[in-house]
Each structure stands twice: as structure tokens, then as C-alpha cells.
Write a protein that holds these residues in place. Structure first.
Motif, PDB file in Angstrom:
ATOM      1  N   UNK A 215      -2.727 -17.567  -6.489  1.00  0.00           N
ATOM      2  CA  UNK A 215      -2.474 -17.853  -5.074  1.00  0.00           C
ATOM      3  C   UNK A 215      -1.673 -16.761  -4.386  1.00  0.00           C
ATOM      4  N   UNK A 216      -1.045 -15.875  -5.158  1.00  0.00           N
ATOM      5  CA  UNK A 216      -0.229 -14.852  -4.514  1.00  0.00           C
ATOM      6  C   UNK A 216      -0.187 -13.584  -5.368  1.00  0.00           C
ATOM      7  N   UNK A 217      -0.208 -12.454  -4.694  1.00  0.00           N
ATOM      8  CA  UNK A 217      -0.134 -11.160  -5.358  1.00  0.00           C
ATOM      9  C   UNK A 217       1.036 -10.361  -4.771  1.00  0.00           C
ATOM     10  N   UNK A 218       1.447  -9.347  -5.485  1.00  0.00           N
ATOM     11  CA  UNK A 218       2.404  -8.379  -4.948  1.00  0.00           C
ATOM     12  C   UNK A 218       1.582  -7.157  -4.546  1.00  0.00           C
ATOM     13  N   UNK A 219       1.449  -6.959  -3.244  1.00  0.00           N
ATOM     14  CA  UNK A 219       0.427  -6.057  -2.711  1.00  0.00           C
ATOM     15  C   UNK A 219       1.074  -4.875  -1.983  1.00  0.00           C
ATOM     16  N   UNK A 220       0.725  -3.651  -2.362  1.00  0.00           N
ATOM     17  CA  UNK A 220       1.164  -2.512  -1.553  1.00  0.00           C
ATOM     18  C   UNK A 220       0.223  -2.351  -0.353  1.00  0.00           C
ATOM     19  N   UNK A 221       0.697  -2.750   0.794  1.00  0.00           N
ATOM     20  CA  UNK A 221      -0.146  -2.738   1.995  1.00  0.00           C
ATOM     21  C   UNK A 221       0.127  -1.473   2.802  1.00  0.00           C
ATOM     22  N   UNK A 222      -0.923  -0.788   3.184  1.00  0.00           N
ATOM     23  CA  UNK A 222      -0.775   0.342   4.095  1.00  0.00           C
ATOM     24  C   UNK A 222      -1.463   0.011   5.416  1.00  0.00           C
ATOM     25  N   UNK A 223      -0.712   0.168   6.494  1.00  0.00           N
ATOM     26  CA  UNK A 223      -1.272  -0.049   7.824  1.00  0.00           C
ATOM     27  C   UNK A 223      -1.573   1.302   8.459  1.00  0.00           C
ATOM     28  N   UNK A 224      -2.766   1.417   9.048  1.00  0.00           N
ATOM     29  CA  UNK A 224      -3.093   2.570   9.897  1.00  0.00           C
ATOM     30  C   UNK A 224      -3.016   2.079  11.335  1.00  0.00           C
ATOM     31  N   UNK A 225      -2.323   2.828  12.180  1.00  0.00           N
ATOM     32  CA  UNK A 225      -2.162   2.399  13.570  1.00  0.00           C
ATOM     33  C   UNK A 225      -1.963   3.642  14.438  1.00  0.00           C
ATOM     34  N   UNK A 226      -1.808   3.413  15.736  1.00  0.00           N
ATOM     35  CA  UNK A 226      -1.667   4.535  16.662  1.00  0.00           C
ATOM     36  C   UNK A 226      -2.947   4.742  17.448  1.00  0.00           C
ATOM     37  N   UNK A 227      -2.886   5.621  18.451  1.00  0.00           N
ATOM     38  CA  UNK A 227      -4.029   5.836  19.340  1.00  0.00           C
ATOM     39  C   UNK A 227      -5.306   6.199  18.584  1.00  0.00           C
ATOM     40  N   UNK A 228      -5.146   7.027  17.539  1.00  0.00           N
ATOM     41  CA  UNK A 228      -6.307   7.429  16.746  1.00  0.00           C
ATOM     42  C   UNK A 228      -6.197   6.902  15.315  1.00  0.00           C
ATOM     43  N   UNK A 229      -5.442   5.820  15.154  1.00  0.00           N
ATOM     44  CA  UNK A 229      -5.183   5.240  13.822  1.00  0.00           C
ATOM     45  C   UNK A 229      -4.632   6.301  12.869  1.00  0.00           C
ATOM     46  N   UNK A 230      -3.820   7.202  13.400  1.00  0.00           N
ATOM     47  CA  UNK A 230      -3.347   8.321  12.600  1.00  0.00           C
ATOM     48  C   UNK A 230      -1.985   8.046  11.938  1.00  0.00           C
ATOM     49  N   UNK A 231      -1.291   7.003  12.375  1.00  0.00           N
ATOM     50  CA  UNK A 231       0.015   6.685  11.810  1.00  0.00           C
ATOM     51  C   UNK A 231      -0.156   5.800  10.578  1.00  0.00           C
ATOM     52  N   UNK A 232       0.814   5.873   9.652  1.00  0.00           N
ATOM     53  CA  UNK A 232       0.751   5.045   8.451  1.00  0.00           C
ATOM     54  C   UNK A 232       2.089   4.365   8.203  1.00  0.00           C
ATOM     55  N   UNK A 233       2.021   3.144   7.733  1.00  0.00           N
ATOM     56  CA  UNK A 233       3.210   2.411   7.302  1.00  0.00           C
ATOM     57  C   UNK A 233       2.835   1.643   6.037  1.00  0.00           C
ATOM     58  N   UNK A 234       3.580   1.864   4.966  1.00  0.00           N
ATOM     59  CA  UNK A 234       3.296   1.183   3.697  1.00  0.00           C
ATOM     60  C   UNK A 234       4.473   0.310   3.303  1.00  0.00           C
ATOM     61  N   UNK A 235       4.185  -0.884   2.849  1.00  0.00           N
ATOM     62  CA  UNK A 235       5.232  -1.799   2.393  1.00  0.00           C
ATOM     63  C   UNK A 235       4.643  -2.722   1.334  1.00  0.00           C
TER      64      UNK A 235
END
Lengths: 262, 99
Positions: A215-235
Motif C-alpha cells: 500500500x505504500x512505497x518510499x519513492x524518490x519523486x522528481x518534479x519537472x516544472x517551469x515555463x519549459x518544464x526545465x526546472x527540477x525538484x527531487x524529494x
């Protein structure tokens, strides 16, 4: 067969007749067996349960090698397709964890079903590398090989060596993928208000027929965002739900494997 | 595997061509869409839109379609496990999950 210092293979599997096109297997088998000289031979499994530490590493390196040197045979896109094969297998009632309890087994059939021992494990290793970076992964694996050379490995020992070499916690991530069947499904809702984007993310088990569904995992999630999806945030995401803010009004792409691609 | 709210899918697909040079990424989003459609998490219209926006070059498209056909035919996984399956960790039995 990866005998230490004496790799045996059928010639017809490695060599191609003049005029014939080489198969993917002919290209990958040599780096696969060479990788075993370290992962399986120098450091070997503690018990049959741990056989993925041999085979997943060998598969991971044979694919990485082929992507780099023979893209005409195999690309990262093929690796994405392979990941989806794993997902399709991993949601069935025949799915088993990559790391299993084989107290009844001895050597009989200990690599079956191979899609988990070889393929899924290699994607877990890729995920760990995506999260900590290629250079850190190299340091971690060098430490692992040094710590357990001429000895035996377990997943805990692998994670411990990587953590000691890099200072980054990976055990919970790795264990949540290798000790459970199925795959996590993230659901993302990104809403803009003012000059920020508020992102809500939930996790659940992707619909499955698993015998013991996780039911649950420990997941390294990376988000791409910004005008051209060029920014990254990992948590690291290990709860059922979380919320976070991103600067600006932005679309969001979420990769649950430590990067946005695979 | 990632799903999005309707608005977030719309926003993402409007921007994803910025990453068009990353064919593996487009292939992954497209395949995620296929998996989500198979379990009724997105509609056929959404899947069609995802596939249109993440369109791959013909050769890659053919490879991905070939792979999807194998999955659809049940040719992936399903091999029997020759050992007793035992509890592996902090899991919850299916019958105890609220439905």
C-alpha cells in the motif's frame, strides 16, 4: 555462464554468421557475463533469495553498456518499454518480490520468474542511481565491492555500503521496491494561486491482483516544472499524501523513479 | 506510474513538447497513459490526447506498439513461481483493505 575468469557461452549465441544481423542477446550476453565477474563472483549471494544482486546488476550493466555503445540495438526508450513489461507482470497474481524467502528452495528454479530477478531489480538499481546520481552510485558500488569482496552480499549490505559512501539514505527506497510486489501510482494535482503553484500528490497501489498487495512505497519523486518544464525538484515521498509549493504558475510532470524519464 | 487531475493533465500536455527531444520521456508518459486507461483511470479521449501529444518517430512508435501488443496479449509475466510465497514485509492483506 559467468565462471570466474572462465566465461562459458555457446558460440552460436555470441557469434553471428556472416551476413546475419546480430541479435540483442548476442550484443548483451558478453557485458552481462563480464559484469558477473564482480557482481556474483567477487561478491556473491548470501543465499538464493539474494540472487537478484547477481542478476539485476548484470542485467543493469548489460543494458547500460548496450545503450551507450550499441544504440542501434537498444536505447533508453527500449528500457522504458522494458519497465512497462515489468509493471504489467508486477500487477498480476503471479508477481513475487525481487527479494524473496526461498527457505524451501535450494538451487531449484531460484531465478524464476526471471522478469523480477533480472528486469525489475535492474530498474530498482536505476531508480537508486537516478536519485543519488551516477557518480555517487559508482562510489557506493566501489565501497560495496570492497566491503564484501570474497564474501557474501544481502540487500541490507548493499544499501549500507551505498549510504556509507554517499551519505544519502537509500535503504528504505530500495527495500520498498524489492520486498514488495506491485508498483505505486502517484496522482498529482497542481493548482495555481497568486504567484505559486500548489502541488498535491497522493500515492496508492496501482490496481493489481497481487497476493500480498502493498500500500505504500518510499519513492524518490522528481518534479519537472517551469515555463519549459526545465526546472527540477527531487524529494523522497513515503506518506500517503503530501503537498508542496513551486514558484510561478506552472505545469508539473512527476517522475516516480528519481528522474522524469524512466 | 503517474496520473494527474484533469486540469493538471491538460496543463502538462500543453507544455510537454518542450521536452520533445527526450523521446524516452515521451514514450514513458504515453505508456503510463496506456496503463492508466487499462484500469479505467483515464478516458479514451484522454488517452488519445496523450498519444497525439507524445507522438514518437515512426520507428520508435512501432517498437512501443509492438511491446504494448505483447502486454495486451498477456505475453509478459505470468510465469509460475515454483516456491511457497511467504510474507515479505509490512504488507496488508487484501481482505483487510477498505474497498
Amino acid at each position: 555462464m559467468e565462471n570466474w575468469g572462465a566465461i562459458f557461452e555457446f558460440a552460436t549465441r555470441v557469434l553471428t554468421k556472416p551476413g546475419d544481423v546480430r541479435s540483442l542477446g548476442a550484443v548483451t550476453i558478453v557485458p552481462h557475463e563480464v559484469a558477473h565477474q564482480w557482481f556474483g563472483d567477487l561478491v556473491t549471494l548470501d543465499w538464493w533469495d539474494n540472487v537478484w544482486l547477481n542478476e539485476s546488476f548484470a542485467r543493469w550493466f548489460d543494458r547500460k553498456t548496450t545503450i551507450k555503445f550499441h544504440p542501434e540495438f537498444y536505447t533508453l526508450t527500449n528500457y522504458v518499454a522494458d519497465k512497462h513489461n515489468v509493471i504489467a507482470a508486477d500487477v498480476k497474481n503471479t508477481a513475487v518480490p525481487v527479494q524473496r524467502n526461498l527457505t524451501d528452495a535450494g538451487s531449484f528454479g531460484f531465478i524464476d520468474p526471471s522478469i523480477f530477478v533480472y528486469n525489475k531489480g535492474s530498474h530498482v538499481l536505476e531508480t537508486v542511481q537516478n536519485y543519488i546520481g551516477e557518480e555517487a552510485m559508482q562510489k557506493g558500488l566501489q565501497r560495496y565491492l570492497k566491503d564484501y569482496q570474497f564474501g557474501n552480499a544481502t540487500p541490507s549490505r548493499l544499501w549500507s555500503s551505498i549510504e556509507k559512501a554517499t551519505g544519502v539514505k537509500v535503504a528504505a527506497i530500495g527495500d520498498s521496491y524489492i520486498r514488495q510486489t506491485g508498483v505505486p501510482l502517484l496522482t498529482v494535482d497542481a493548482q495555481c494561486a497568486g504567484d505559486k503553484t500548489y502541488v498535491s500528490i497522493t500515492q496508492e497501489s496501482f490496481p493489481n491482483q497481487n497476493v500480498y498487495p502493498a500500500s505504500r512505497w518510499t519513492i524518490p519523486v522528481t518534479l519537472a516544472y517551469g515555463d519549459a518544464l526545465e526546472q527540477r525538484k527531487t524529494f523522497v515521498f513515503d506518506q500517503n499524501a503530501t503537498q508542496l509549493e513551486l514558484p510561478g504558475c506552472t505545469a508539473v510532470l512527476a517522475g516516480p523513479t528519481g528522474r522524469t524519464t524512466t | 506510474m503517474t496520473n494527474y487531475s484533469d486540469q493538471s493533465w491538460s496543463d502538462l500536455l500543453g507544455k510537454i513538447q518542450n521536452l520533445a527531444s527526450n523521446q524516452a520521456l515521451l514514450a514513458n508518459v504515453s505508456a503510463d497513459g496506456q496503463r492508466l486507461f487499462e484500469v479505467n483511470r483515464i478516458t479514451q479521449a484522454q488517452l488519445d490526447q496523450i498519444k497525439a501529444v507524445t507522438k514518437l518517430p515512426p520507428l520508435l512508435m512501432a517498437k512501443m506498439q509492438e511491446n504494448e501488443a505483447k502486454i495486451a496479449a498477456g505475453e509478459v509475466g505470468g510465469d509460475p513461481f515454483p516456491h511457497a510465497l511467504r510474507f515479505q514485509g509490512s504488507l496488508t492483506l487484501r481482505e483487510n483493505l477498505p474497498r
